[in-house]
Design a protein around this motif. Structure first.
Motif, PDB file in Angstrom:
ATOM      1  N   GLY A 339       0.782  -1.222   0.000  1.00 41.15           N
ATOM      2  CA  GLY A 339       0.000   0.000   0.000  1.00 41.15           C
ATOM      3  C   GLY A 339       0.817   1.277   0.000  1.00 41.15           C
ATOM      4  N   VAL A 340       0.145   2.365  -0.358  1.00 45.58           N
ATOM      5  CA  VAL A 340       0.757   3.702  -0.421  1.00 45.58           C
ATOM      6  C   VAL A 340      -0.281   4.715   0.038  1.00 45.58           C
ATOM      7  N   ASN A 341       0.153   5.687   0.858  1.00 43.95           N
ATOM      8  CA  ASN A 341      -0.769   6.759   1.237  1.00 43.95           C
ATOM      9  C   ASN A 341       0.000   8.034   1.573  1.00 43.95           C
ATOM     10  N   ASN A 342      -0.720   9.114   1.581  1.00 44.16           N
ATOM     11  CA  ASN A 342      -0.155  10.438   1.875  1.00 44.16           C
ATOM     12  C   ASN A 342       0.948  10.812   0.881  1.00 44.16           C
ATOM     13  N   VAL A 343       0.543  11.000  -0.372  1.00 43.15           N
ATOM     14  CA  VAL A 343       1.451  11.446  -1.424  1.00 43.15           C
ATOM     15  C   VAL A 343       1.045  12.856  -1.832  1.00 43.15           C
ATOM     16  N   PHE A 344       2.014  13.769  -1.877  1.00 43.67           N
ATOM     17  CA  PHE A 344       1.768  15.166  -2.198  1.00 43.67           C
ATOM     18  C   PHE A 344       2.674  15.584  -3.359  1.00 43.67           C
ATOM     19  N   VAL A 345       2.067  16.136  -4.400  1.00 40.16           N
ATOM     20  CA  VAL A 345       2.818  16.567  -5.584  1.00 40.16           C
ATOM     21  C   VAL A 345       2.408  18.003  -5.888  1.00 40.16           C
ATOM     22  N   GLU A 346       3.391  18.910  -5.948  1.00 31.56           N
ATOM     23  CA  GLU A 346       3.038  20.304  -6.222  1.00 31.56           C
ATOM     24  C   GLU A 346       4.136  21.021  -7.000  1.00 31.56           C
ATOM     25  N   ASP A 347       3.692  22.031  -7.767  1.00 34.21           N
ATOM     26  CA  ASP A 347       4.603  22.977  -8.432  1.00 34.21           C
ATOM     27  C   ASP A 347       5.571  22.276  -9.380  1.00 34.21           C
ATOM     28  N   CYS A 348       5.061  21.341 -10.167  1.00 33.54           N
ATOM     29  CA  CYS A 348       5.910  20.612 -11.114  1.00 33.54           C
ATOM     30  C   CYS A 348       5.551  20.986 -12.549  1.00 33.54           C
ATOM     31  N   VAL A 349       6.522  20.774 -13.442  1.00 37.61           N
ATOM     32  CA  VAL A 349       6.328  20.982 -14.880  1.00 37.61           C
ATOM     33  C   VAL A 349       6.584  19.659 -15.579  1.00 37.61           C
ATOM     34  N   MET A 350       5.639  19.244 -16.426  1.00 39.10           N
ATOM     35  CA  MET A 350       5.778  17.992 -17.166  1.00 39.10           C
ATOM     36  C   MET A 350       5.489  18.276 -18.631  1.00 39.10           C
ATOM     37  N   ASP A 351       6.410  17.869 -19.505  1.00 36.53           N
ATOM     38  CA  ASP A 351       6.223  18.225 -20.912  1.00 36.53           C
ATOM     39  C   ASP A 351       7.137  17.408 -21.799  1.00 36.53           C
ATOM     40  N   ASN A 378      -1.053  22.625  -8.647  1.00 37.28           N
ATOM     41  CA  ASN A 378      -0.146  23.586  -9.291  1.00 37.28           C
ATOM     42  C   ASN A 378       0.829  22.886 -10.239  1.00 37.28           C
ATOM     43  N   ILE A 379       0.259  22.194 -11.224  1.00 38.66           N
ATOM     44  CA  ILE A 379       1.051  21.458 -12.203  1.00 38.66           C
ATOM     45  C   ILE A 379       0.848  22.072 -13.579  1.00 38.66           C
ATOM     46  N   GLU A 380       1.955  22.322 -14.288  1.00 39.23           N
ATOM     47  CA  GLU A 380       1.906  22.797 -15.672  1.00 39.23           C
ATOM     48  C   GLU A 380       2.320  21.656 -16.588  1.00 39.23           C
ATOM     49  N   VAL A 381       1.450  21.324 -17.520  1.00 38.66           N
ATOM     50  CA  VAL A 381       1.718  20.226 -18.448  1.00 38.66           C
ATOM     51  C   VAL A 381       1.672  20.773 -19.871  1.00 38.66           C
ATOM     52  N   GLY A 382       2.739  20.528 -20.636  1.00 34.19           N
ATOM     53  CA  GLY A 382       2.737  20.880 -22.045  1.00 34.19           C
ATOM     54  C   GLY A 382       2.050  19.787 -22.834  1.00 34.19           C
ATOM     55  N   LEU A 414      -6.784  16.322  -7.802  1.00 31.33           N
ATOM     56  CA  LEU A 414      -5.988  17.208  -8.652  1.00 31.33           C
ATOM     57  C   LEU A 414      -6.574  18.610  -8.563  1.00 31.33           C
ATOM     58  N   GLU A 415      -5.718  19.594  -8.373  1.00 32.44           N
ATOM     59  CA  GLU A 415      -6.169  20.978  -8.213  1.00 32.44           C
ATOM     60  C   GLU A 415      -5.194  21.929  -8.891  1.00 32.44           C
ATOM     61  N   ASN A 416      -5.727  22.901  -9.605  1.00 29.80           N
ATOM     62  CA  ASN A 416      -4.902  23.903 -10.291  1.00 29.80           C
ATOM     63  C   ASN A 416      -3.891  23.231 -11.225  1.00 29.80           C
ATOM     64  N   VAL A 417      -4.419  22.473 -12.156  1.00 30.55           N
ATOM     65  CA  VAL A 417      -3.598  21.783 -13.148  1.00 30.55           C
ATOM     66  C   VAL A 417      -3.936  22.353 -14.521  1.00 30.55           C
ATOM     67  N   ASN A 418      -2.914  22.770 -15.263  1.00 26.17           N
ATOM     68  CA  ASN A 418      -3.105  23.353 -16.590  1.00 26.17           C
ATOM     69  C   ASN A 418      -2.393  22.493 -17.625  1.00 26.17           C
ATOM     70  N   VAL A 419      -3.141  22.013 -18.614  1.00 34.23           N
ATOM     71  CA  VAL A 419      -2.605  21.073 -19.602  1.00 34.23           C
ATOM     72  C   VAL A 419      -2.864  21.615 -21.005  1.00 34.23           C
ATOM     73  N   LYS A 420      -1.833  21.712 -21.815  1.00 30.67           N
ATOM     74  CA  LYS A 420      -2.021  22.141 -23.205  1.00 30.67           C
ATOM     75  C   LYS A 420      -2.556  20.999 -24.068  1.00 30.67           C
ATOM     76  N   ASN A 421      -1.880  19.851 -24.013  1.00 30.83           N
ATOM     77  CA  ASN A 421      -2.285  18.703 -24.829  1.00 30.83           C
ATOM     78  C   ASN A 421      -2.307  17.463 -23.952  1.00 30.83           C
ATOM     79  N   GLY A 422      -3.500  16.969 -23.625  1.00 27.80           N
ATOM     80  CA  GLY A 422      -3.646  15.856 -22.692  1.00 27.80           C
ATOM     81  C   GLY A 422      -3.647  14.484 -23.320  1.00 27.80           C
TER      82      GLY A 422
END
Length: 479
Positions: A339-351, A378-382, A414-422
């Motif tokens: 099992g896995v719990n309590n994972v936090f991901v923020e302020d990343c760029v993926m592209d 707060n994730i920016e995805v190209g 997921l919150e405040n995620v911006n994706v150009k091409n999903g």
């Protein structure tokens, strides 16, 4: 006279103080407000102790190391590390130059520090990696030592702006994967031969003691790159890591790990950038991952072995990282049985057109496991190739992967995620009728272009809040 109300207030204040005190001592997080999970992340960060070393340096050149890229320096580096440890700790310096070495085994209170133009070239001769207790794809065994290895150590680090070069390519380690794109051809031995990977998995299912799961020579299971096994208070900072044989950064049964400013650039088979396994209180920040497999993949053991160990991976934080190529940006699984719990991901760029997914959870009914409380903001995805969020209880890559351990996936946000091409799907989630994927929330998510809004099967309580896909606000789904 003290009123009952006053006593209650006093008890609440005292209890809160105890919680903060426990966290500040590096203990596990157990109590925090449910209304703001990011407060829990802040408390986890504050609870993680930092490494501290004596102000003493031990230059490997003083122990006989030669920076010609040809002389094997394993013994000289080992002597410097042991001397540093015996004298109370400090820094072992790898100065500028190219140093060929076999396995490096770290000791407590030692910071292996690479100068800016230092490069450790790791031998491609398997005989330079002694058999140690380690793990391979979520199953413990006796196998080739990871290139850098520490077991049962405390207060240990690898730092500096130098380079760790595993020298893996299609003529040595990578060919063992059995992949044609990595140099393998029919008749060449590999990990896929019947006496190798399959035997290890079978041993674990039968409960064979780890001391009797002896692999190494003739078994073709590649070593990991950097493994901290049952360690506490670890720092990995500023390095560049290239050409890995297998998994790259692998905290295993370890606690209180900070990985900061590391650049991973390695496109070999199973070249996951970072694989916390059975590990807790991990910060991965300011890193760049450009990989042949998952950028970050959180693990907790495979099948019977994972259930035997039964240590979940939890309190894992990913901040301000850049993901380029990879099967997924932040992935949980597939070796996930504890099992896995309590994972936090923020302020990343993926592209990257070669990045398949942004967030992915993968398991099946052989793995089982409970995955819950994953928070992303707060994730920016190209560009991403397949989908933004994939939650799959039917992951199948090595033949039949079905059993009697129905997994659980719930509370994914997921919150405040911006994706150009999903890619193909915004959300692709598949669960069991008896165990649906449960409680998915997308809030303030904008996906400008994607083929399909979602692909859902046995999903319970999925919420779209102020979320726009292909320029249209997504309406709530009736569950």
């Amino acid at each position: 006279m003290v009123t009952s109300k006053a006593l209650l207030l006093k008890s609440i204040v005292l209890f809160s103080a105890v919680v903060v005190l426990v966290l500040s001592c590096g203990k596990q997080v157990s109590v925090v407000s449910d209304t703001n999970p990011w407060e829990k992340m802040d408390l986890i960060i504050k609870s993680i102790p930092e490494t501290h070393f004596l102000n003493k340096d031990y230059n490997v050149n003083d122990f006989g190391a030669i920076a010609d890229g040809k002389t094997l320096n394993t013994a000289a580096i080992d002597k410097a590390i042991k001397t540093c440890n015996a004298n109370g700790g400090g820094r072992v310096i790898i100065p500028n130059g190219k140093f060929l070495t076999g396995a490096i085994h770290l000791e407590s209170n030692v910071n292996l520090h690479l100068e800016d133009k230092a490069e450790l070239l790791f031998s491609i001769n398997p005989k330079d990696y002694p058999i140690v207790h380690t793990s391979w794809e979520g199953t413990e065994l006796m196998n080739y030592s990871p290139l850098i290895y520490a077991k049962n150590k405390t207060n240990v680090a690898i730092t500096g702006k130098g380079t760790l070069n595993g020298q893996a390519n299609t003529t040595n380690w990578w060919i063992w994967s059995g992949g044609k794109s990595y140099g393998w051809q029919k008749g060449i031995p590999s990990q896929n031969d019947p006496n190798n990977r399959e035997v290890l998995v079978d041993m674990a299912e039968k409960g064979v003691p780890i001391s009797e799961r002896i692999f190494g020579d003739g078994r073709y299971l590649r070593p990991g790159f950097v493994e901290f096994f049952e360690c506490n208070t670890v720092l990995i900072k500023d390095l560049t890591i290239i050409n890995a044989p297998f998994w790259i950064l692998h905290p295993l049964k370890s606690n209180n790990i900070i990985i900061d400013g590391v650049t991973v650039n390695s496109h070999g088979p199973n070249n996951d950038g970072c694989d916390p396994e059975y590990s807790q209180n991990i910060i991965i920040k300011n890193c760049t991952f450009n990989t042949g497999d998952d950028c970050i993949a959180i693990k907790s053991g495979r099948d019977a072995d994972g259930r035997r160990v039964a240590i979940p991976s939890k309190n894992i934080i990913v901040q301000n990282c850049k993901m380029i190529d990879g099967h997924g940006g932040v992935v949980i699984g597939s070796e996930i049985s504890a099992g896995v719990n309590n994972v936090f991901v923020e302020d990343c760029v993926m592209d990257s057109p070669n990045l398949d997914r942004v967030i992915r959870i993968k398991t099946n009914s052989k793995r089982g496991g409970v995955v819950e409380d994953v928070f992303v903001r707060n994730i920016e995805v190209g560009t991403v190739k397949e989908c933004v969020l994939k939650l799959n209880m039917f992951y199948n890559v090595y033949g039949s992967q079905t059993g009697n351990f129905i997994p659980v996936i719930r509370n994914i946000n997921l919150e405040n995620v911006n994706v150009k091409n999903g890619g193909k799907y915004s959300v692709w989630a598949e669960g069991y009728e008896t165990s649906p994927v449960e409680n998915i929330t997308l809030k303030n998510v904008v996906i400008h272009k994607v083929d399909s809004i979602y692909k859902l099967k046995n999903v319970k309580n999925i919420n779209f809040i102020n979320t726009y896909i292909n320029d249209k606000k997504v309406e709530p789904i009736k569950n």
